[in-house]
Motif scaffolding. Structure first.
Motif, mmCIF file in Angstrom:
data_model
loop_
_atom_site.group_PDB
_atom_site.id
_atom_site.type_symbol
_atom_site.label_atom_id
_atom_site.label_comp_id
_atom_site.label_asym_id
_atom_site.label_seq_id
_atom_site.Cartn_x
_atom_site.Cartn_y
_atom_site.Cartn_z
ATOM 1 N N THR A 128 1.208 7.644 3.402
ATOM 2 C CA THR A 128 2.326 7.361 4.298
ATOM 3 C C THR A 128 1.756 7.253 5.718
ATOM 4 O O THR A 128 0.546 7.303 5.913
ATOM 5 C CB THR A 128 3.386 8.479 4.245
ATOM 6 O OG1 THR A 128 2.842 9.668 4.855
ATOM 7 C CG2 THR A 128 3.811 8.776 2.819
ATOM 8 N N GLN A 129 2.644 7.149 6.702
ATOM 9 C CA GLN A 129 2.209 7.103 8.096
ATOM 10 C C GLN A 129 1.831 8.483 8.636
ATOM 11 O O GLN A 129 1.403 8.611 9.791
ATOM 12 C CB GLN A 129 3.278 6.444 8.980
ATOM 13 C CG GLN A 129 4.626 7.130 8.981
ATOM 14 C CD GLN A 129 5.543 6.648 7.864
ATOM 15 O OE1 GLN A 129 5.103 6.455 6.730
ATOM 16 N NE2 GLN A 129 6.817 6.439 8.182
ATOM 17 N N ALA A 130 2.001 9.551 7.803
ATOM 18 C CA ALA A 130 1.582 10.902 8.201
ATOM 19 C C ALA A 130 0.053 10.965 8.263
ATOM 20 O O ALA A 130 -0.651 10.166 7.638
ATOM 21 C CB ALA A 130 2.119 11.917 7.203
ATOM 22 N N PRO A 131 -0.498 11.930 8.996
ATOM 23 C CA PRO A 131 -1.963 12.022 9.123
ATOM 24 C C PRO A 131 -2.659 12.387 7.819
ATOM 25 O O PRO A 131 -3.864 12.158 7.683
ATOM 26 C CB PRO A 131 -2.159 13.111 10.184
ATOM 27 C CG PRO A 131 -0.889 13.887 10.202
ATOM 28 C CD PRO A 131 0.199 12.928 9.847
ATOM 29 N N GLU A 132 -1.923 12.985 6.854
ATOM 30 C CA GLU A 132 -2.528 13.367 5.585
ATOM 31 C C GLU A 132 -1.779 12.679 4.440
ATOM 32 O O GLU A 132 -0.603 12.316 4.573
ATOM 33 C CB GLU A 132 -2.480 14.890 5.394
ATOM 34 C CG GLU A 132 -3.158 15.696 6.479
ATOM 35 C CD GLU A 132 -4.670 15.590 6.419
ATOM 36 O OE1 GLU A 132 -5.199 15.198 5.355
ATOM 37 O OE2 GLU A 132 -5.330 15.887 7.440
ATOM 38 N N VAL A 133 -2.453 12.520 3.300
ATOM 39 C CA VAL A 133 -1.832 11.876 2.142
ATOM 40 C C VAL A 133 -0.963 12.881 1.390
ATOM 41 O O VAL A 133 -1.064 14.086 1.596
ATOM 42 C CB VAL A 133 -2.894 11.278 1.199
ATOM 43 C CG1 VAL A 133 -3.694 10.204 1.909
ATOM 44 C CG2 VAL A 133 -3.816 12.376 0.651
ATOM 45 N N GLY A 134 -0.131 12.358 0.499
ATOM 46 C CA GLY A 134 0.741 13.191 -0.325
ATOM 47 C C GLY A 134 2.194 13.004 0.043
ATOM 48 O O GLY A 134 2.547 13.028 1.227
ATOM 49 N N ALA A 135 3.043 12.788 -0.976
ATOM 50 C CA ALA A 135 4.461 12.546 -0.688
ATOM 51 C C ALA A 135 5.325 12.896 -1.891
ATOM 52 O O ALA A 135 4.874 12.886 -3.047
ATOM 53 C CB ALA A 135 4.676 11.078 -0.296
#
Length: 537
Positions: free
Chosen positions: A221-228
């Protein structure tokens, strides 16, 4: 040294369990089985009702309880019955006189949260099926005899933690209990394609309720870390990816908000209870801290069998004791009728079934005592409620109270909660959240042991197919054995059984009855002599 070794072992075991969790998971396809109901299209500000029902419906797909109760198709509960009859809106608030169209509280269709949901559920006002009460433009019937009421035995609150330390806990709860209701702050500025991420620097509060149906540890995602989280929305199947999208693990509100973050509805099943005794109409609005003992005083409206108690815990890892008493002299309780003790791991709404049913006659007073070793007591009071989840716009929802209803213990003295000085400055509107769940049926509301000379024995209890009864009688007396379901229906009745040697042994085949609790009634020469509770697994 032993304690340290045990702690190390427990930590190692938990790491092993969590390490086995899959990197990706989708409740829509668990070994080819779908545990998610269809995407719905909400009307008005009813997302919170849809997030709730998505979770409850999903839980029944996990357990199979919907079909086990003879329902047809996929689970379908009525969001708009909750929307109209939650008790927080200007259409209906039972605490006001008149309760209808009082002009106070939330506008219908304009918001709520999971605490509103648990107030509605805990007082047995719902939930009902779509075919019972699904009407948006006009209020559906509040209650009807043919309505089916579905109730979660536990509603648990979790947060993922500031450092995602509870990430695996939430994943495991999704695996165990199915779809999980959460909140978020939806905004186009936080969306990128099908991905949502509200950064921690944002000051916006939650404004939307959705539900988790899975996850992907490697989803970008556009977050600094992966995972959703894989998310089910309530804006129809034409929105997003057939109604679904993703929220980053690192989103500010999703699974983080203390009141709306992540909620499981557990062991949802149909109920046959008749009524709940309570004073906390609006459920958990505040918490009474630094108190470990409280009780509510009730008067029975009918001949009652008190079969369960529900209450909230405000913290994790709480030890509790519930007791039902027949009397209270102002200082001490009199005649304990039932007691249960145990441990509750997570904050939330919990329902405790009583092994020994408390029998109360109409117009008799009875007292429901609760001890919690930590966290204090949830209580209802007049409160400011956000118009839509955590929105800045708020309205006053009035609650009412009277003296002599709720009590708490402070410095070894019982005090009337009516006189409690509330820091909110809404004075004398509060009651402690302790409810007694009852079945009223004259055939059940008899004394537990009228005849102590029967030497009555039941085994096994709990049982799976057959239960064996033995008791003693005078020579030539006759006995009749009857078994009633929890809702008072006769499911077994023997012929008159003569006693030639002063003893009766009888095996009852109840293999065709569903799991739950039942009451065995024994009549001796036509007179009620004993009633005992049995539990079928």
């Amino acid at each position: 040294m032993i304690k340290k070794l045990l702690l190390s072992l427990l930590i190692s075991q938990s790491v092993i369990v969590f390490s086995q969790l899959p990197e990706t998971y989708d409740l829509r396809d668990v070994d080819g089985v779908n545990y998610v109901t269809s995407v719905k299209s909400q009307e008005g500000g009813t997302c919170w009702t849809h997030g709730t029902m998505a979770a409850m419906e999903g839980n029944m797909l996990i357990t199979g309880n919907w079909l086990a109760n003879g329902e047809i198709g996929e689970p379908a509960l009525a969001e708009y019955h909750l929307d109209w009859w939650n008790g927080y809106n200007s259409y209906y608030n039972q605490d006001l006189d008149p309760p209808f169209n009082n002009g106070q509280g939330l506008d219908v269709h304009m918001g709520g949260d999971y605490r509103v949901v648990t107030a509605y559920i805990s007082r047995l006002d719902g939930t009902v099926r779509e075919i019972d009460g699904q009407s948006y433009n006009n209020p559906p019937d509040f209650q009807q005899e043919d309505f089916h009421y579905y109730y979660p035995m536990d509603v648990e609150w979790y947060t993922v933690g500031p450092n995602l330390e509870n990430l695996d806990l939430i994943k495991q709860k999704v695996i165990d209990y199915g779809v999980m209701a959460i909140c978020m702050c939806y905004s186009s500025q936080f969306m990128s394609g099908l991905n949502h991420y509200q950064p921690p620097t944002s000051n916006l509060e939650p404004n939307h309720s959705v539900s988790i149906v899975g996850w992907d540890d490697n989803h970008v995602t556009q977050a600094p870390e992966v995972g959703a989280w894989l998310i089910k929305n309530s804006w129809g199947s034409d929105w997003g990816d057939d109604g679904y999208f993703w929220i980053s693990y690192y989103d500010k509100q999703a699974c983080q908000n203390p009141e709306m973050g992540a909620v499981s509805f557990i062991d949802v099943d149909i109920i046959d209870w008749d009524t709940a005794y309570y004073y906390d109409y609006h459920g958990w609005r505040d918490t009474l801290l630094n108190v470990n003992e409280a009780f509510n005083a009730f008067i029975a409206a009918e001949d009652e069998a008190i079969v369960a108690v529900n209450f909230f815990t405000a913290e994790t890892d709480v030890n509790f004791t519930v007791k039902i008493y027949d009397g209270f002299d102002g200082n001490e309780f009199i005649d304990e009728l039932s007691t249960e003790s145990g441990y509750i791991e997570h904050s939330g709404l919990h329902t405790i079934m009583l092994t020994d049913t408390a029998r109360i006659f109409k117009d008799d007073d009875f007292y429901v005592y609760l001890e919690l070793d930590k966290g204090g007591f949830a209580y209802d009071r007049t409160s400011e409620v956000p118009v839509l989840l955590g929105a800045s716009a708020r309205v006053i929802v009035p609650s009412t109270a009277d003296a002599g209803q709720s009590f708490y213990k402070l410095d070894d003295e019982w005090l009337d909660f009516y006189d409690y000085f509330d820091p909110s400055f809404f004075q004398r509107t509060g009651n402690i959240c302790i409810k007694a769940i009852a079945i009223h049926d004259p055939t059940l509301a008899i004394e537990t042991n009228v005849n102590d000379d029967l030497n009555f024995n039941i085994s096994p209890n709990p049982f799976t197919t057959n239960v064996n009864l033995s008791f003693s009688l005078e020579k030539y007396a006759q006995a009749r054995i009857q078994v009633f379901s929890a809702d008072g229906k006769l499911v077994y009745s023997s012929n008159m059984i003569p006693s030639y040697d002063g003893k009766i042994n009888q095996s009852l085949d109840l293999s065709n009855q569903k799991s739950g609790f039942y009451f065995v009634n024994v009549e001796i020469d036509g007179k009620p002599s004993l009633s005992k509770k049995i539990i079928k697994y």
